[in-house]
Scaffold this active site. Structure first.
Site, PDB file in Angstrom:
ATOM      1  N   ASP A  76      98.334 -18.917  54.692  1.00  0.00           N
ATOM      2  CA  ASP A  76      99.115 -19.907  53.960  1.00  0.00           C
ATOM      3  C   ASP A  76      98.623 -21.297  54.394  1.00  0.00           C
ATOM      4  O   ASP A  76      97.905 -21.429  55.393  1.00  0.00           O
ATOM      5  CB  ASP A  76     100.588 -19.684  54.332  1.00  0.00           C
ATOM      6  N   CYS A 120     104.138 -16.235  36.135  1.00  0.00           N
ATOM      7  CA  CYS A 120     102.832 -15.652  36.432  1.00  0.00           C
ATOM      8  C   CYS A 120     103.010 -14.454  37.357  1.00  0.00           C
ATOM      9  O   CYS A 120     104.123 -14.115  37.747  1.00  0.00           O
ATOM     10  CB  CYS A 120     101.949 -16.696  37.121  1.00  0.00           C
ATOM     11  N   ASP A 179     100.640 -24.987  54.016  1.00  0.00           N
ATOM     12  CA  ASP A 179     101.661 -25.843  54.636  1.00  0.00           C
ATOM     13  C   ASP A 179     102.529 -25.046  55.614  1.00  0.00           C
ATOM     14  O   ASP A 179     103.092 -24.014  55.259  1.00  0.00           O
ATOM     15  CB  ASP A 179     102.560 -26.468  53.553  1.00  0.00           C
ATOM     16  N   CYS A 236      98.062 -20.864  43.344  1.00  0.00           N
ATOM     17  CA  CYS A 236      98.910 -20.641  42.166  1.00  0.00           C
ATOM     18  C   CYS A 236      99.473 -21.975  41.711  1.00  0.00           C
ATOM     19  O   CYS A 236     100.232 -22.606  42.439  1.00  0.00           O
ATOM     20  CB  CYS A 236     100.065 -19.688  42.476  1.00  0.00           C
ATOM     21  N   ASN A 290     100.771 -21.636  47.114  1.00  0.00           N
ATOM     22  CA  ASN A 290     101.534 -21.953  45.907  1.00  0.00           C
ATOM     23  C   ASN A 290     101.540 -23.461  45.720  1.00  0.00           C
ATOM     24  O   ASN A 290     101.835 -24.195  46.671  1.00  0.00           O
ATOM     25  CB  ASN A 290     103.005 -21.540  46.068  1.00  0.00           C
ATOM     26  N   GLY A 327     108.870 -32.321  50.001  1.00  0.00           N
ATOM     27  CA  GLY A 327     108.150 -32.376  48.728  1.00  0.00           C
ATOM     28  C   GLY A 327     106.741 -31.827  48.878  1.00  0.00           C
ATOM     29  O   GLY A 327     106.551 -30.794  49.500  1.00  0.00           O
ATOM     30  N   TYR A 328     105.768 -32.550  48.337  1.00  0.00           N
ATOM     31  CA  TYR A 328     104.396 -32.043  48.318  1.00  0.00           C
ATOM     32  C   TYR A 328     103.484 -32.908  49.160  1.00  0.00           C
ATOM     33  O   TYR A 328     103.689 -34.113  49.258  1.00  0.00           O
ATOM     34  CB  TYR A 328     103.858 -32.040  46.878  1.00  0.00           C
TER      35      TYR A 328
HETATM   36 MG   LIG Z   1     104.000 -22.416  54.306  1.00  0.00          MG
HETATM   37 ZN   LIG Z   2     100.679 -18.211  39.541  1.00  0.00          ZN
END
Ligand SMILES: [Mg+2]
Ligand SMILES: [Zn+2]
Length: 158
Positions: free
Chosen positions: A5, A94, A7, A87, A49, A16-17
């Site tokens: 993974d 999805c 983050d 993703c 993701n 947030g991002y």
């Molecule tokens: Mg993570």
């Molecule tokens: Zn996806």
């Protein structure tokens, strides 16, 4: 093959991002841990993701810029990602948004020699390890099974 993974595993999680390269802060020892995987001969696959791309909170340019910074930070320690599966979809749109396993299956399809039973999934959320577990991989949940990526790699290389 080891599925990581991003983050909370390689870099600090933020509110947030992570949408600016300067917001990407590597976790202590994470890049060196990736290099140890590289040195062991294991392929390292990032599985992440990025729903912000679907909602518009994250632009494609920002994703690319942050990804470039991540590669730079890893390279500083001599570490590389062999492959990235991301993703960009919203929930329920999805088959790849973790905890679904599409990102993992795509990477496995590109590496037919990789036996899932000899692969591992490492992440800081149950949704990171659920897909790996479902495919028969070993899993290590950070903060629960082990403290951090360095400890996870210690176990994997033991
Ligand atoms: Mg993570
Ligand atoms: Zn996806």
């Amino acid at each position: 093959m080891v599925f990581l993974d991003r983050d909370g595993t390689l870099n600090e999680r933020v509110e947030g991002y992570v949408d600016r390269p300067d917001d990407l802060r590597m976790l202590p020892g994470a890049a060196a841990a990736v290099r140890r995987l590289n040195d062991s001969g294991a392929r390292v696959v990032l599985v992440t993701n990025q729903r912000g791309l679907a909602t518009g909170r994250l632009t494609p340019e920002a994703w690319l810029a942050v990804s470039a910074r991540l590669e730079e930070e890893l390279a500083r320690e001599g570490a590389v990602l062999d492959h990235v599966e991301m993703c960009p979809h919203a929930d329920g749109q999805c088959d790849c948004r973790k905890p679904l396993d599409g990102l993992f299956r795509r990477a496995l399809a590109l590496a037919p020699w990789a036996e899932p039973s000899r692969c591992a999934g490492v992440g800081d959320m149950p949704s990171d390890v659920t897909p790996a577990d479902g495919l028969g991989m070993r899993t290590l949940l950070l903060g629960t099974d082990v403290d951090d990526l360095a400890s996870a790699v210690d176990l994997l290389l033991r």
